[in-house]
Design an enzyme around this catalytic site. Structure first.
Site, short mmCIF file in Angstrom:
data_model
loop_
_atom_site.label_atom_id
_atom_site.label_comp_id
_atom_site.label_asym_id
_atom_site.label_seq_id
_atom_site.Cartn_x
_atom_site.Cartn_y
_atom_site.Cartn_z
N ASN A 195 -34.94 66.84 21.77
CA ASN A 195 -35.80 66.68 20.59
C ASN A 195 -35.42 65.46 19.77
O ASN A 195 -35.72 65.38 18.57
CB ASN A 195 -35.74 67.94 19.71
CG ASN A 195 -36.50 69.10 20.33
OD1 ASN A 195 -37.37 68.90 21.17
ND2 ASN A 195 -36.15 70.32 19.93
N GLY A 213 -33.60 72.03 12.77
CA GLY A 213 -33.61 73.41 13.22
C GLY A 213 -33.45 73.61 14.71
O GLY A 213 -33.13 74.71 15.15
N ASP A 214 -33.67 72.56 15.51
CA ASP A 214 -33.48 72.66 16.96
C ASP A 214 -33.10 71.28 17.49
O ASP A 214 -33.73 70.74 18.39
CB ASP A 214 -34.76 73.17 17.64
CG ASP A 214 -34.57 73.44 19.13
OD1 ASP A 214 -33.41 73.64 19.56
OD2 ASP A 214 -35.57 73.45 19.87
N LEU A 215 -32.04 70.73 16.92
CA LEU A 215 -31.70 69.33 17.17
C LEU A 215 -30.77 69.22 18.38
O LEU A 215 -29.55 69.15 18.26
CB LEU A 215 -31.06 68.70 15.93
CG LEU A 215 -30.87 67.18 15.99
CD1 LEU A 215 -32.13 66.47 16.44
CD2 LEU A 215 -30.42 66.67 14.63
#
Length: 334
Positions: free
Chosen positions: A227, A221-223
């Site tokens: 991260n 979702g926030d790659l």
């Protein structure tokens, strides 16, 4: 429990609520600051277990209602990833509220000392594809069972039978939060009717019409590169962390790779697609990727409003897409 420390470090005490959730701990050897963001701070906890082994844990602390919900979402998302690909994320331990600090909350997982750089793409993309290939969403729906956060931006993860519907609803939510925090943008607002009425139906509806269908995949979702970390410097093997997961079209994940700032080059796309091919219609792939990239730029514009380039990039891409798809979805497209 008081911890030992180096003479130059601040004397830290580990909250009893955290001690209670750490498995089989005999002694807390050290607690050290490990970083800070605008919405959370992090600590490294080094312990000795009852069997004599020493181990480190990562702990994130946040405050208030949104801090509580964000850490709950991170624990639930990491747990979901770990259940499918335990070699692709830190093992989540627990989340909860601190006993000795008012309205403060924590999340604990396994600690990694990451090497510099972005993970090597071959093994990284194999793990990501394995995560995306587990189509085990409850009742086959898009969404998630709790709110997950991109930074301090809550996502609307309301369950939906349709990816188009879920994406439409989630993007409208991001836009509302952005406007609440930063005020209206007339240039952006003028393009939104065409984005929602023409572009989104044209690019997403063909995925689920004309005999085609897609199964929900669990996405990080926030790659972005911040991260993902290298856990083995000799091989470049990496894992992901700090997720804002939900069940999505798997290609949504790759929207964040479109932006060069995130350091996932074309090679990562190529390696990923050796495991999972582009969805049909394949000819729409690049503009679907651009559409998903718009949402990630709007996330950044909401989180960092002083950096006007994020909003401008979103506006520029929406302008291009609305020009390209001003006819919207037609029977021919389905």
């Amino acid at each position: 429990m008081e911890v030992s420390r180096k003479p130059t470090q601040e004397r830290l005490v580990l909250d009893p609520s955290v001690v209670a959730v750490l498995p089989n701990v005999a002694d807390v050897l050290e607690v050290a600051h490990d970083g800070e963001s605008a919405w959370a701070k992090s600590l490294r906890i080094h312990v000795r277990h009852t069997d004599g082994r020493e181990e480190s844990y990562f702990m994130k602390i946040s405050h208030g209602y949104h801090g509580h919900e964000a850490l709950k979402g991170e624990f639930q998302a990491t747990s979901a990833i770990y259940a499918i690909t335990p070699d692709f994320c830190p093992k989540p331990i627990a989340w909860g509220s601190l006993q000795c600090e008012n309205d403060a909350h924590f999340y604990v997982c396994k600690y990694y000392d990451f090497a510099e750089g972005v993970p090597e793409p071959t093994s990284f993309c194999e793990k990501l594809a394995r995560l995306h290939s587990s189509h085990t969403s409850p009742e086959g729906k898009f969404g998630f069972h709790c709110t997950t956060y991109n930074g301090d931006l809550p996502q609307d993860n309301t369950w939906s039978d349709s990816w188009e519907s879920y994406f439409d609803n989630g993007l409208r939510h991001v836009l509302r939060v952005r406007e609440e925090r930063t005020g209206p943008c007339p240039e952006l607002d003028a393009m939104l009717p065409a984005l929602f009425e023409k572009v989104i139906p044209r690019l997403l509806r063909p995925l689920e019409s004309g005999g085609r269908s897609i199964l929900p995949s669990l996405v990080h979702g926030d790659l972005w590169c911040g991260n993902a970390g290298i856990i083995d410097e000799s091989t470049g093997e990496g894992i992901v962390y700090d997720p804002s997961s939900f069940w999505a079209h798997n290609e949504y994940e790759l929207g964040n790779w479109r932006h060069k700032r995130n350091k996932f080059t074309h090679r990562y796309f190529q390696m990923y697609h050796t495991h999972i091919p582009k969805s049909e219609p394949e000819g729409d792939f690049d503009d679907r990727n651009a559409l998903y990239g718009v949402r990630f730029n709007l996330h950044a514009a909401t989180l960092f409003p002083s950096q006007e380039s994020f909003l401008q990039m979103a506006i520029d891409e929406i302008h291009r897409l609305t020009d390209e798809y001003n006819a919207g979805f037609t029977r021919h497209d389905g």
